[in-house]
Design a protein around this motif. Structure first.
Motif, mmCIF file in Angstrom:
data_model
loop_
_atom_site.group_PDB
_atom_site.id
_atom_site.type_symbol
_atom_site.label_atom_id
_atom_site.label_comp_id
_atom_site.label_asym_id
_atom_site.label_seq_id
_atom_site.Cartn_x
_atom_site.Cartn_y
_atom_site.Cartn_z
ATOM 1 N N ALA A 1 -19.698 -25.473 25.597
ATOM 2 C CA ALA A 1 -19.006 -25.798 24.354
ATOM 3 C C ALA A 1 -19.982 -26.213 23.267
ATOM 4 O O ALA A 1 -19.908 -25.737 22.117
ATOM 5 C CB ALA A 1 -17.984 -26.909 24.593
ATOM 6 N N TYR A 2 -20.912 -27.100 23.616
ATOM 7 C CA TYR A 2 -21.872 -27.561 22.624
ATOM 8 C C TYR A 2 -22.792 -26.436 22.178
ATOM 9 O O TYR A 2 -23.114 -26.304 20.987
ATOM 10 C CB TYR A 2 -22.710 -28.714 23.194
ATOM 11 C CG TYR A 2 -22.474 -30.027 22.490
ATOM 12 C CD1 TYR A 2 -21.875 -31.092 23.140
ATOM 13 C CD2 TYR A 2 -22.840 -30.195 21.163
ATOM 14 C CE1 TYR A 2 -21.661 -32.302 22.504
ATOM 15 C CE2 TYR A 2 -22.624 -31.400 20.513
ATOM 16 C CZ TYR A 2 -22.037 -32.450 21.182
ATOM 17 O OH TYR A 2 -21.828 -33.640 20.533
ATOM 18 N N THR A 3 -23.226 -25.612 23.124
ATOM 19 C CA THR A 3 -24.148 -24.527 22.785
ATOM 20 C C THR A 3 -23.500 -23.547 21.817
ATOM 21 O O THR A 3 -24.096 -23.160 20.802
ATOM 22 C CB THR A 3 -24.593 -23.796 24.060
ATOM 23 O OG1 THR A 3 -25.251 -24.730 24.934
ATOM 24 C CG2 THR A 3 -25.545 -22.657 23.727
ATOM 25 N N SER A 4 -22.272 -23.142 22.109
ATOM 26 C CA SER A 4 -21.553 -22.226 21.229
ATOM 27 C C SER A 4 -21.312 -22.861 19.857
ATOM 28 O O SER A 4 -21.464 -22.207 18.819
ATOM 29 C CB SER A 4 -20.216 -21.839 21.869
ATOM 30 O OG SER A 4 -19.428 -21.073 20.977
ATOM 31 N N HIS A 5 -20.952 -24.123 19.867
ATOM 32 C CA HIS A 5 -20.677 -24.846 18.632
ATOM 33 C C HIS A 5 -21.919 -24.888 17.740
ATOM 34 O O HIS A 5 -21.845 -24.597 16.533
ATOM 35 C CB HIS A 5 -20.228 -26.264 18.994
ATOM 36 C CG HIS A 5 -19.954 -27.146 17.811
ATOM 37 N ND1 HIS A 5 -18.801 -27.063 17.074
ATOM 38 C CD2 HIS A 5 -20.701 -28.140 17.242
ATOM 39 C CE1 HIS A 5 -18.827 -27.973 16.103
ATOM 40 N NE2 HIS A 5 -19.964 -28.633 16.189
ATOM 41 N N MET A 6 -23.063 -25.216 18.298
ATOM 42 C CA MET A 6 -24.288 -25.313 17.513
ATOM 43 C C MET A 6 -24.731 -23.952 17.003
ATOM 44 O O MET A 6 -25.223 -23.831 15.865
ATOM 45 C CB MET A 6 -25.389 -25.965 18.358
ATOM 46 C CG MET A 6 -25.131 -27.436 18.660
ATOM 47 S SD MET A 6 -26.503 -28.271 19.481
ATOM 48 C CE MET A 6 -26.515 -27.425 21.089
ATOM 49 N N GLU A 7 -24.560 -22.922 17.784
ATOM 50 C CA GLU A 7 -24.929 -21.574 17.350
ATOM 51 C C GLU A 7 -24.106 -21.148 16.140
ATOM 52 O O GLU A 7 -24.633 -20.531 15.204
ATOM 53 C CB GLU A 7 -24.750 -20.586 18.498
ATOM 54 C CG GLU A 7 -25.792 -20.727 19.600
ATOM 55 C CD GLU A 7 -25.520 -19.834 20.791
ATOM 56 O OE1 GLU A 7 -26.382 -19.783 21.691
ATOM 57 O OE2 GLU A 7 -24.434 -19.192 20.823
ATOM 58 N N ARG A 8 -22.821 -21.474 16.139
ATOM 59 C CA ARG A 8 -21.968 -21.122 15.002
ATOM 60 C C ARG A 8 -22.385 -21.888 13.752
ATOM 61 O O ARG A 8 -22.427 -21.340 12.651
ATOM 62 C CB ARG A 8 -20.506 -21.406 15.322
ATOM 63 C CG ARG A 8 -19.917 -20.534 16.427
ATOM 64 C CD ARG A 8 -18.413 -20.597 16.409
ATOM 65 N NE ARG A 8 -17.864 -19.936 15.230
ATOM 66 C CZ ARG A 8 -16.621 -20.085 14.801
ATOM 67 N NH1 ARG A 8 -15.788 -20.875 15.444
ATOM 68 N NH2 ARG A 8 -16.195 -19.466 13.718
ATOM 69 N N GLU A 9 -22.680 -23.161 13.918
ATOM 70 C CA GLU A 9 -23.086 -23.952 12.756
ATOM 71 C C GLU A 9 -24.423 -23.473 12.207
ATOM 72 O O GLU A 9 -24.608 -23.382 10.989
ATOM 73 C CB GLU A 9 -23.168 -25.429 13.134
ATOM 74 C CG GLU A 9 -21.800 -26.073 13.356
ATOM 75 C CD GLU A 9 -21.894 -27.540 13.645
ATOM 76 O OE1 GLU A 9 -22.961 -27.999 14.104
ATOM 77 O OE2 GLU A 9 -20.894 -28.257 13.427
#
Length: 396
Positions: A138-146
Motif C-alpha cells: 500500500a505504501y509503495t503504490s501510494h508513494m509511486e503515485r505521489e
C-alpha cells in the motif's frame, strides 16, 4: 538491519525534495519490516530485532504522521488553490484517493504496531507476513503515485513564494527553524481558532501595503482558507457602469497585482475605456478582507508568454478557442471550436495576441479585520505624490 548513517536531508526551502526524502526514509523502514520477517524465525526478539522494531515504530508513529499532515493540510490545499485545466482535473480525482489511502494505511499500521510492541520489548516474536505485505504494498503504490503525479505538478506550478510558504508550514509543524519561532510553535488549528478574537491596529501593520498583503496572504494559506488566491475584479466602462467577476491572482510584487485573461473580454474592453479597477480578497474563515484600488496596465509580452506557456496545454488551447464574453449558439459549437484549434496547433499552441496579463498598480489598499458587534478594524494605505504611503485608521 538498519543503517546507522543518517542521510543528509534537503533544506526546507526545497519542500518537495523534503517530501521525497521522507518517502526514501519510509522505504528504508519498510525494508526493515521485511528484514524482520526473515530475522525473527531464526533469532527471535533479540537485541537487533528489538532495535529494528523500535525504529520502525518511532518513524511511523511520529515522522510519518507529520508527513501525512504536510500533504493533507498544506500541499494538497495549495495545489487545489493553484491548479488549472488538466492539473485540476487530475487533482480532483487523486485527492480523495490519497486521503482514503492515508486512512487505510493508518488502520493497517495500528495492526502492525501492536505486533511490533511485543517485539520491541522482547515479549514476543510474532510478525504477520500478510500484514507486512499489505502495508508495504500500500505504501509503495501510494508513494509511486505521489512521486509520479503530485510532486511533479507542485514543482511545475508552484511559485517561489508558494514553495517558501509550504516549507515554512512544514518547519512549523516540526517546531524547528525560524518559521516555528515566529509562530511560537502554534498549530494551524489553534491559529485558526485565535482569529475569532483577532484585532488589527496601526502597530500591527507593516509600512508597505504590498508587504502587509504578503503577510496576510501567507496567513490565509497557512490557515487553509478556501481559494485564498480568488479575488473579485471590478471594472467600469466609459459611462461608469460597473461589473465584477472572480479571477485568480497569479502574482503580486512591488509593481502590483497580476492576473491573466482575454483582452477582448468584457473586463478587457472596460479596462481599455477606463483603466482603473478595484480588487477584493475575502477570507471569511479569518474574518478578513483586503480592498485594492488603482490603475491597470497590460503586462509585457514576455511576462504573458512566460505564464501562458506554463499552463497546461488544454488551458492554452481554450484561451485560443474561446472568444470570451461573446455569444455562441451551443456547447457543441464551443467544443467544435476547441477541436479545430487543437487539430491546427499540432500540440504546440502559440499565445494569441488577444490573451495576456493585467497588472493593477495599487493607489489605495484597505485591510479589514472583522470584530464583534460589527465594530470592525479598518486600516487604509493611500499612495502619496512622492511615492510614499500614508497609513490611517478609518471608522467601520
Amino acid at each position: 538491519m538498519t543503517s546507522l548513517l543518517p542521510d543528509s536531508a534537503p533544506p526546507f526551502d526545497q519542500p518537495i525534495a523534503v517530501l521525497k526524502h521522507c518517502h526514501d526514509k519510509i522505504r528504508k523502514q519498510l525494508a526493515t519490516l521485511q528484514n524482520l520477517l526473515t530475522h525473527l524465525p531464526s533469532h527471535g526478539a533479540d537485541a537487533a530485532a528489538q532495535q529494528a522494531a523500535q525504529a520502525v515504530q518511532k518513524y511511523f508513529n511520529q515522522a510519518a504522521q507529520l508527513h501525512h499532515q504536510d500533504e493533507e493540510q498544506d500541499l494538497l490545499p495549495m495545489l487545489e488553490a493553484t491548479a488549472e485545466g488538466i492539473d485540476a482535473e487530475l487533482l480532483r480525482t487523486m485527492k480523495p484517493e490519497i486521503l482514503a489511502q492515508h486512512e487505510q494505511m493508518e488502520q493497517d499500521w495500528h495492526i502492525l504496531n501492536s505486533q511490533l510492541d511485543k517485539i520491541a520489548n522482547g515479549s514476543g516474536a510474532a510478525l504477520s507476513p500478510d500484514d507486512v505485505a499489505r502495508f508495504v504494498a500500500a505504501y509503495t503504490s501510494h508513494m509511486e503515485r505521489e512521486e509520479g503525479h503530485i510532486a511533479p505538478m507542485a514543482k511545475r506550478i508552484f511559485s517561489p513564494t508558494q514553495m517558501q510558504l509550504l516549507g515554512e508550514a512544514m518547519q512549523r509543524r516540526r517546531n524547528i527553524g525560524p518559521a516555528a519561532a515566529q509562530a511560537g510553535g502554534i498549530a494551524l488549528a489553534d491559529l485558526r481558532l485565535d482569529y475569532g478574537r483577532a484585532s488589527l491596529s496601526e502597530e500591527d501593520t507593516l509600512a508597505d501595503p504590498v508587504a502587509q498583503f504578503a503577510k496576510w496572504f501567507s496567513e490565509a494559506m497557512k490557515a487553509q482558507v478556501n481559494e485564498p488566491n480568488a479575488m473579485s475584479v471590478a471594472t467600469a466602462n466609459s459611462a461608469g457602469r460597473p461589473s465584477s467577476r472572480i479571477v485568480l491572482i497569479k502574482q503580486y510584487d512591488e509593481r502590483g497585482f497580476t492576473w491573466y485573461t482575454n483582452y477582448e473580454s468584457q473586463k478587457g474592453q472596460q479596462l481599455a475605456q477606463n483603466p482603473y479597477a478595484a480588487l477584493l480578497f475575502f477570507w471569511p474563515e479569518l474574518e478578513r478582507q483586503v480592498r485594492i484600488e488603482g490603475r491597470v496596465e497590460r503586462t509585457s509580452s514576455e511576462d504573458s508568454d512566460k505564464y501562458y506557456y506554463s499552463r497546461p496545454v488544454k488551458s492554452q488551447l481554450a484561451a485560443i478557442a474561446s472568444r470570451q464574453s461573446q455569444p455562441i449558439a451551443s456547447r457543441d459549437e464551443m467544443e467544435a471550436n476547441y477541436a479545430a484549434v487543437e487539430a491546427a496547433s499540432g500540440g504546440k499552441p502559440q499565445r494569441p495576441a488577444h490573451w495576456g496579463g493585467y497588472r493593477l498598480a495599487p493607489e489605495r489598499v484597505e485591510f479589514w479585520q472583522g470584530r464583534q458587534s460589527r465594530f470592525h478594524d479598518r486600516i487604509v494605505y493611500t499612495l502619496q505624490a512622492d511615492g510614499s504611503w500614508r497609513k490611517e485608521r478609518i471608522q467601520p
